[in-house]
Scaffold this active site. Structure first.
Site, PDB file in Angstrom:
ATOM      1  N   SER A 237      42.777  86.391  60.885  1.00 52.92           N
ATOM      2  CA  SER A 237      42.852  86.268  59.427  1.00 52.92           C
ATOM      3  C   SER A 237      41.700  85.401  58.950  1.00 52.92           C
ATOM      4  CB  SER A 237      44.183  85.621  59.034  1.00 52.92           C
ATOM      5  OG  SER A 237      44.143  84.248  59.395  1.00 52.92           O
ATOM      6  N   LYS A 238      41.655  85.216  57.648  1.00 52.79           N
ATOM      7  CA  LYS A 238      40.572  84.447  57.036  1.00 52.79           C
ATOM      8  C   LYS A 238      40.393  83.062  57.665  1.00 52.79           C
ATOM      9  CE  LYS A 238      40.723  86.231  52.432  1.00 52.79           C
ATOM     10  NZ  LYS A 238      41.205  85.981  51.119  1.00 52.79           N
ATOM     11  N   ARG A 239      41.493  82.502  58.134  1.00 53.53           N
ATOM     12  CA  ARG A 239      41.417  81.183  58.751  1.00 53.53           C
ATOM     13  C   ARG A 239      40.414  81.155  59.896  1.00 53.53           C
ATOM     14  NH1 ARG A 239      45.385  79.725  61.888  1.00 53.53           N
ATOM     15  NH2 ARG A 239      46.405  81.746  61.867  1.00 53.53           N
TER      16      ARG A 239
END
Ligand code: GLU
Length: 466
Positions: A237-239
């Site tokens: 994910s974006k993390r």
């Protein structure tokens, strides 16, 4: 029958690397078998679907070169057809109206949870003959007995008992069709023979197979691609950094490098790492796709990108690096041939952004010296070495590598010093400390005027910093 695959994104964001890999596998499967590849935009969620997202998906596909043979088809254009199918199911008694209230369903759910049962619809309206005038949804009459079985092309045999599946809503109370219905109608109508998609949909597949069977349609083959994890083992994910395909473009990745990275993410062919698109098409086989999730590794992607920069056609690399030069405010037409610069610099950069940065000095005077490089190169008698070499350079008629090299070695000889005593300050004077190739090539590409101007600037710098 023509083999046909599809990519069916919901346009609720950018094209992320997981989606791109699913699209790539689907595309490769079609190309490998001489089949066709369809793009379908699943935009029935009117609240979350946006035109920007559709554009971002199309842009990402185009950048990666995943060209489609049919589409893009939009589900929002096909509501009449979905309704037609829903009505046909109603007519045949294979679907029914359900008027259960939210409250009733909520209560049912709570009771089931309390009894440690899987929450599922209890079939309350199955035989109630709810009037069309009442607010209602339409549910599919899922078979009560038997099991649904299919042979997943990646996962192998999967079987689910119908007792596990409840009566799926196929039309919401606002009249809109639901995902499981639209996807089946579309895959059937569009002649999809192989449904290749993320394994987050694997639980939907048995329900969809029941719908195919209810309609008397041929069931396609399924392949569920395992997910991609970040390095900490959780779903990517974006993390974890960049996940949007176009972000990789901005960061200076070549589309062929990202494709190569994505194809190896969960698929292998011996221990080969580098695949041209033609090789991918030739060798790709769903049966070699890993069943286990794969981990996204940015370092490996970077390594591959560098391989493509080093070994790619320099004219193509120049074409791709050009906009990144533009981002730095540089017009590569005003200066040395960009293809020559790429050839000179390509081994020193892992991304096109880096390549642009380390090549800027060929086109414009740098703002300041790299501190460490200047400290090392501009000490002692460096200004005198520069003055001496400037004189010989200024006298050259031909600004070519050979005479440039000669001028430097002649200076070294005349001063009776080591080569580095002249070469080092000269290199930093001209490049500012940026990574650069052989000195004579560097000077040749920077050109006479800029070289002499920068030597003067360095002499001044050294003297004023004494
Ligand atoms: N639209 C779905 C999604 O974006 C994919 C549906 C499918 O491939 O069947 O997740």
């Amino acid at each position: 029958m023509t083999l046909k695959t599809r990519f069916a994104p919901s346009p609720t964001g950018y094209l992320h690397v997981g989606g791109a890999r699913t699209a790539l596998f689907s595309w490769l499967h079609a190309r490998h078998h001489g089949g066709r590849f369809v793009l379908r935009i699943e935009d029935t969620d009117l609240e979350r679907s946006t035109a920007e997202s559709v554009n971002a998906i199309l842009e990402g596909m185009t950048w990666l070169g995943l060209e489609y043979d049919e589409g893009p088809f939009y589900q929002t254009h096909r509501f009449d057809r979905y309704n037609q199918v829903i009505d046909a199911l109603l007519e045949k008694g294979l679907a029914y109206r359900c008027s259960c209230s939210k409250e009733r369903l909520e209560k049912l759910r709570e009771e089931q949870m309390a009894a440690k049962q899987k929450p599922r619809y209890d079939g309350h309206c199955r035989d109630r003959d709810v009037s069309p005038d009442e607010p209602h949804v339409i549910r599919f009459r899922n078979p009560l007995e038997g099991e649904v079985e299919f042979q997943d092309l990646i996962r192998g045999r999967i079987a689910v008992s119908n007792a596990e599946l409840d009566d799926l809503i196929i039309r919401r109370s606002d009249g809109s069709p639901t995902y499981n219905l639209t996807v089946v109608v579309d895959d059937h109508d569009m002649g999809i023979t192989h449904v290749i998609r993320g394994d987050d949909h694997i639980n939907n597949t048995p329900r969809q197979i029941n719908l195919y069977q209810a309609m008397g349609w041929e069931v396609p083959q399924f392949a569920h691609v395992p997910m991609i994890l970040g390095e900490d083992g959780s779903r990517l994910s974006k993390r974890h950094g960049a996940v949007s395909v176009m972000q990789y473009k901005e960061q200076g990745y070549l589309p062929e490098a990202l494709l190569n990275y994505l194809v190896r993410l969960g698929w292998s062919h011996g221990d080969q790492e580098i695949f041209s698109v033609d090789e991918m098409i030739e060798r790709f086989d769903l049966k070699d796709v890993n069943r286990a999730p794969s981990t996204f590794n940015t370092e490996k992607l970077k390594w591959l990108n560098q391989q493509y920069i080093i070994h790619g056609d320099p004219a193509r690399v120049a074409h791709l690096v050009s906009p990144h030069m533009g981002d730095l405010g540089i017009d590569p037409a005003q200066g040395p041939d960009l293809v020559e610069v790429v050839k000179a610099q390509r081994e020193r950069a892992a991304t096109l952004v880096e390549l642009a940065q380390i090549s800027a000095f060929y086109y414009r005077d740098f703002e300041q010296y790299d501190e460490k490089a200047a400290k090392k190169a501009f000490k002692g008698e460096a200004d005198q070495a520069l003055r001496a070499v400037r004189e010989r350079l200024a006298a050259l008629e031909d600004w070519q590598r050979e005479p440039l090299h000669q001028a430097v070695t002649d200076t070294v000889e005349a001063l009776g010093v080591g080569f580095g005593k002249v070469a080092m300050p000269l290199r930093v004077a001209v490049t500012g400390g940026s990574p650069s190739p052989d000195l004579d090539l560097t000077l040749h590409l920077v050109g006479r005027e800029a070289t002499l101007r920068r030597i003067d600037r360095a002499i001044e710098f050294i003297q004023s910093n004494r």
